[in-house]
Design a protein around this motif. Sequence first.
Motif, short mmCIF file in Angstrom:
data_model
loop_
_atom_site.label_atom_id
_atom_site.label_comp_id
_atom_site.label_asym_id
_atom_site.label_seq_id
_atom_site.Cartn_x
_atom_site.Cartn_y
_atom_site.Cartn_z
N VAL B 94 0.85 -1.19 0.00
CA VAL B 94 0.00 0.00 0.00
C VAL B 94 0.88 1.24 0.00
O VAL B 94 2.00 1.25 0.53
CB VAL B 94 -0.97 0.03 1.20
N THR B 95 0.39 2.29 -0.62
CA THR B 95 1.17 3.50 -0.77
C THR B 95 1.25 4.27 0.54
O THR B 95 2.29 4.84 0.88
CB THR B 95 0.53 4.40 -1.85
N ALA B 96 0.14 4.28 1.25
CA ALA B 96 0.11 5.04 2.50
C ALA B 96 -0.81 4.33 3.48
O ALA B 96 -1.79 3.69 3.08
CB ALA B 96 -0.40 6.46 2.25
N CYS B 97 -0.48 4.42 4.75
CA CYS B 97 -1.39 3.92 5.78
C CYS B 97 -1.19 4.73 7.04
O CYS B 97 -0.08 5.20 7.34
CB CYS B 97 -1.22 2.43 6.03
N ALA B 118 3.97 4.82 6.19
CA ALA B 118 3.08 4.67 7.35
C ALA B 118 3.27 5.82 8.33
O ALA B 118 4.37 6.32 8.53
CB ALA B 118 3.38 3.35 8.06
N SER B 119 2.15 6.25 8.91
CA SER B 119 2.23 7.26 9.96
C SER B 119 1.32 6.82 11.11
O SER B 119 0.45 5.96 10.93
CB SER B 119 1.77 8.62 9.42
N VAL B 120 1.55 7.39 12.27
CA VAL B 120 0.72 7.05 13.42
C VAL B 120 0.27 8.34 14.09
O VAL B 120 1.03 9.30 14.18
CB VAL B 120 1.48 6.13 14.42
N GLU B 121 -0.97 8.37 14.51
CA GLU B 121 -1.50 9.56 15.17
C GLU B 121 -2.07 9.18 16.53
O GLU B 121 -2.80 8.20 16.66
CB GLU B 121 -2.59 10.21 14.31
#
Lengths: 95, 295
Positions: B94-97, B118-121
């Motif tokens: 996947v390109t972004a998650c 990937a990023s986390v919030e």
Amino acid sequence: MTATDSHPHGAGEIETWFRDYIAKLVGLPVEQVAGSADFDSFGIDSVQGVDMVTALETWLGLTEDLPLEYVFEADSITEAAQRISLALPTGPSPA
Amino acid sequence: MTEAFPLQPGGSADAIRHHYDVGNDFYAAWLDPTMVYSCALWDGPEDQAPLEEAQRRKLIHHARAIKAAPGMNILDIGCGWGGQLRMLVEEFGVTACTGLTLSEEQAAHVRALGLDGASVELVNWHDYAPAKPFDGIISVGAFEHFAHPTQSEDERRATYRRFFQSCHDWTAGRGRLSLQTIAYGTMQAAQANPFITGDIFPAAELPTVEDIVVASRGLFRILLLRDDGLDYARTCTLWAQRLRTAMAESRAGDDAELAQRYHRYLRLSAAGFAMGRIGLLRIVFDPIAPARGAA
């Protein structure tokens, strides 16, 4: 399995431990806790059942969990004690 | 009487941290190496796959359920220690998650993984506002925290409705949702064990299957619904064994009382799942697109 390599606690001792534990838990004379009875007949719920198995493991000096189904699926205290006795790790074998 | 945790639909941060911020090292001592803290997936009792492989199958199940593919942008609500994000990036391309969590320790762990795209919030889904739509959403082991025990059935379902509405909005009505949650089985809320509801998971309330069906009606069509409670009994039993071994080898941290408490909780959970008192739902939702011309 021979007498020399078996776990020090046999089925009979484990059954006695169960009967003593249940007698104290539900407030009955130990004579009224028959080995032929099942755990459900004393109103033991899942929480009490898990705590009972943990206490037994401590008494047996185990560092691994006994499968809960040995108690939860047993038709009698005697059957649970026999299953547990057979599953116990054996001591050192004679040279 | 004062509430231990404030009423906050969507799971309170304090309640989440109570359970998850007891130290990553503690969880690492008994979870499998991928740090996945949710029910694994086996193909029946004869399946002898070890825990790590069964956890991997679970991650693949959810990725496939939402048809994850290269170029997609995926949201993971309740991302834990990032096992699903890693799977999406490394094996589904996947390109972004984006992962959402309320646990600071989990967020720090996910960031340290350095996953490409990937990023986390650190945000409650209730307060989340994505900048652009997602192509699919996965949520594993978070739904259990959304409702509060003091809520009525209607209030609880309204909270769940808001969750499903948010998921629908965040995918512009075009993305699938793959959900995994513990739910009530034969047990009623009033019969829940105070040790678990008070000590281990404060301020959490489980859904029923009916809650989920009612709350998602008109927004999503249920493609698949399965109760894998026996898989969770097996998972909890394996975790308890691993924790017991870690305790015996002095690898479960300095807090012996904490380790014993969790060991008891895992075994109680195993018993609850094995007896069907609680269940483990895996549900795949397909969005119902808004009617043309609808507001």
